[in-house]
Design an enzyme around this catalytic site. Sequence first.
Site, short mmCIF file in Angstrom:
data_model
loop_
_atom_site.label_atom_id
_atom_site.label_comp_id
_atom_site.label_asym_id
_atom_site.label_seq_id
_atom_site.Cartn_x
_atom_site.Cartn_y
_atom_site.Cartn_z
N CYS A 13 0.86 -1.19 0.00
CA CYS A 13 0.00 0.00 0.00
C CYS A 13 0.89 1.23 0.00
O CYS A 13 2.08 1.15 0.33
CB CYS A 13 -0.96 0.02 1.17
SG CYS A 13 -0.17 0.41 2.75
N CYS A 16 3.20 2.22 2.83
CA CYS A 16 4.39 1.39 3.09
C CYS A 16 5.66 2.20 2.81
O CYS A 16 6.67 2.04 3.49
CB CYS A 16 4.39 0.15 2.19
SG CYS A 16 3.13 -1.07 2.60
N ASP A 451 4.53 17.24 -28.13
CA ASP A 451 5.45 16.79 -29.16
C ASP A 451 4.85 17.18 -30.52
O ASP A 451 3.64 17.36 -30.64
CB ASP A 451 5.59 15.26 -29.06
CG ASP A 451 6.37 14.67 -30.21
OD1 ASP A 451 7.46 15.17 -30.50
OD2 ASP A 451 5.86 13.72 -30.83
N ASP A 644 3.84 10.61 -28.57
CA ASP A 644 3.41 9.32 -29.13
C ASP A 644 4.56 8.40 -29.49
O ASP A 644 4.35 7.28 -29.89
CB ASP A 644 2.55 9.56 -30.38
CG ASP A 644 3.40 9.91 -31.60
OD1 ASP A 644 4.39 10.66 -31.42
OD2 ASP A 644 3.08 9.44 -32.70
N ASP A 648 9.77 9.90 -26.90
CA ASP A 648 9.05 10.73 -25.92
C ASP A 648 8.96 10.06 -24.55
O ASP A 648 8.58 10.72 -23.57
CB ASP A 648 7.62 11.03 -26.40
CG ASP A 648 7.60 11.82 -27.70
OD1 ASP A 648 8.42 12.74 -27.82
OD2 ASP A 648 6.77 11.52 -28.57
#
Length: 756
Positions: A13, A16, A451, A644, A648
Amino acid sequence: MTNKTLKIKGMHCASCATIISNKVSKLTGVNDINVNFATEKAQISFDDTAVSVHQMNNEIEKLGYTFLDENDSVTAQDHSMHTGINESKDEKEKELLAMKIKTQFVLPVALLVFFLMMWDIGAKLFSLIPNLPLPMSIFNTISMVLASIVLFWIGQPFLQGVVRFARYRVANMDTLIGIGTLVAYVYSMLITLFPLMRVALKLPETTYFDVTIVVIGFVMLGKYLEARSKLRTGEAIEKLLGLQAKTALLWRSGVEVEVPVHEVQIGDILIVKPGSKIPVDGVIVEGYSSIDESMITGEPIPVDKKTGDFVVGATINKQGNFKFKTTKIGSDTVLAQIIKMVEDAQGSKAPIQALADKISSVFVPVVLFIAVVTLILWLTIGASALGFSTALSYGIFSFVGVLVIACPCALGLATPTAIIVGVGKGAEHGILIRNAEALEKLSKVTTVVLDKTGTLTKGKPEVTDIISLDKAWTETEILRVSASVEKLSEHPLADAVVVKATEQHINLETVTNFQAFEGVGVQGMVNGKNVGIHKPSKVDVQETKIKELQEQGKTVVVIEVDKKQIGLIALSDTLKEESKEAVTKLHARNINVIMLTGDNYIAATYIAKLAGIDAVIAEVMPGEKAGKIKELQDGGAFVAMVGDGINDAPALVQADIGIAMGTGTDVAIESAGITLLAGDISKIAQAIKLSKITMQGIKQNLFWAFIFNIVGIPLAAGAFYPLFGWLLNPAFAGLAMAFSSVSVVSNSLRIKAKKL
């Protein structure tokens, strides 16, 4: 000072990370520690003469965690076999399957019990609704069996949280859920199994098995969804490693020898054939080719390469054979550096912890303290005023009431219900959201970095201009003869010319004597005329026009017939239709929009002007993109990066939130928190609005969840009894908790009605 990156086993979790950080940072010799829940790694700076990893391990192993050494170099096999911790991917998938089975069992049970709870509330408040047609003793027995299964099978992590709290005084959300459900269960067991004791102590017949089932059921659903998302955190790296060539053609003593790529050494001469991946980085020593470097640069137009030019491993050879000398292998290659940047960017970010997790370390002991003090006060002060029997009854009332009303059913529901509604609404609009963290970050965005290629533009070359230099030749005829010759060419740009002719339904001519000249162009005979297509040179008659087109980022070819220049064809990656609209919508939300591209500044500025973007950062290499994002962040911007391509990926991870095009590479999508289906960037503004609506819903949910605790705990503890005679029966503590859950669910459903 030693700096180490260590894998962590046992994290389950978000809090932690805080527990491990707090424990290790207290050790003498530890200078700094950054624990990342998402990657399950810790970056630690420490004095190895004062403290060792073994000593750190001794401390955290008590809490259920383990440090493991991170490999100095990462191989494809490591990543295909591991998911960031010392467990194989198969093992992690088995764990996820086990969680899925538990969730599929408990969720229908929890929903049914939740419905019955609501029915019972209605029966108590509205006489028109009949009571459940089931004797309380039978109902309690059935509930006891179901609650036992749910608590001791499904609720094991929560019970372990209670044990850790008892032994080491570390508390997280699991601890609070564990204590609340366990107390509700034990009290209910005593009421059910020892009815004479209940009568003697004048306790009500009300049980809280339903509390145990509902809380664990809904929280388990949230944990399963989180684990499913978390398993995919290593997939971006895996996909990057999958791009590497597996074998290489080695030129040895005049013979081609196929060898595994890891056997290639610096200085080896390798052969690359058309359509093949380039195995490693190097310099061409013989031959010529056109290479698709979009993986690295993001630019769709292949790059012509000749002897002496540098080639990058994992890029694709589109045309021609060549030999190259290896200069970089293994972790020194460009692809390996991109992989390292993605890993470093992931590991450098501290996880955003949910509000419930942040306060649980304080909330748990406070609630326990209030409950215990409440019981003591009733047994001391209360006994002297009311008598021991009555004080004991009221004390147990109040003790259980405090823990039940503080039991975090609404907290467990607050985030998952809003996220489920928000994610569903996003999917309806073509916006895929990875998790709650992505939504939370998106709502804070002040700057969107776009981009160019494949994001603002279509990502493939198209014919943009056909210019006639001779009145005898129309644009259609120039395209006809050009496409006829280019149809026989293997050069990638030739396809764009042929596609343009096809779109215009132009019939192509038969070509004879076709020839291709590497690095120059092509020629062929069309209807008895010699048609040549070549790159511009300084002596071309339309040098000014060519320069103008090139300044717009366009690639220009010259068309000749019988050595007379008749026309020019310009090719370029073109702006998407929706790009300008997307930028306008972002500006309307007072969000800064910046273009970040590896393309030259003049071409980038031209595209930016068309899209309405004011700021441009151009001529940036892939390795520099993440650095540019960090510069913006250091300047106070909360950055969303939209891209994309593989190039990148480091920037998408470095940004506060990454947004990938659904039409882009798998690596970009895996590196991002948000994916826009169909690559429609006009959805960015919608995604930001959705995130703000959803986060507002979550904050409202948390407010209502906590307000019930703030008001209900003093009431349950009996604080108002001396003044007004008010004492909250545990049954009504359950009602209050149920009402808080209903308010949270209802508020989450309101998100669905909002307009994006």
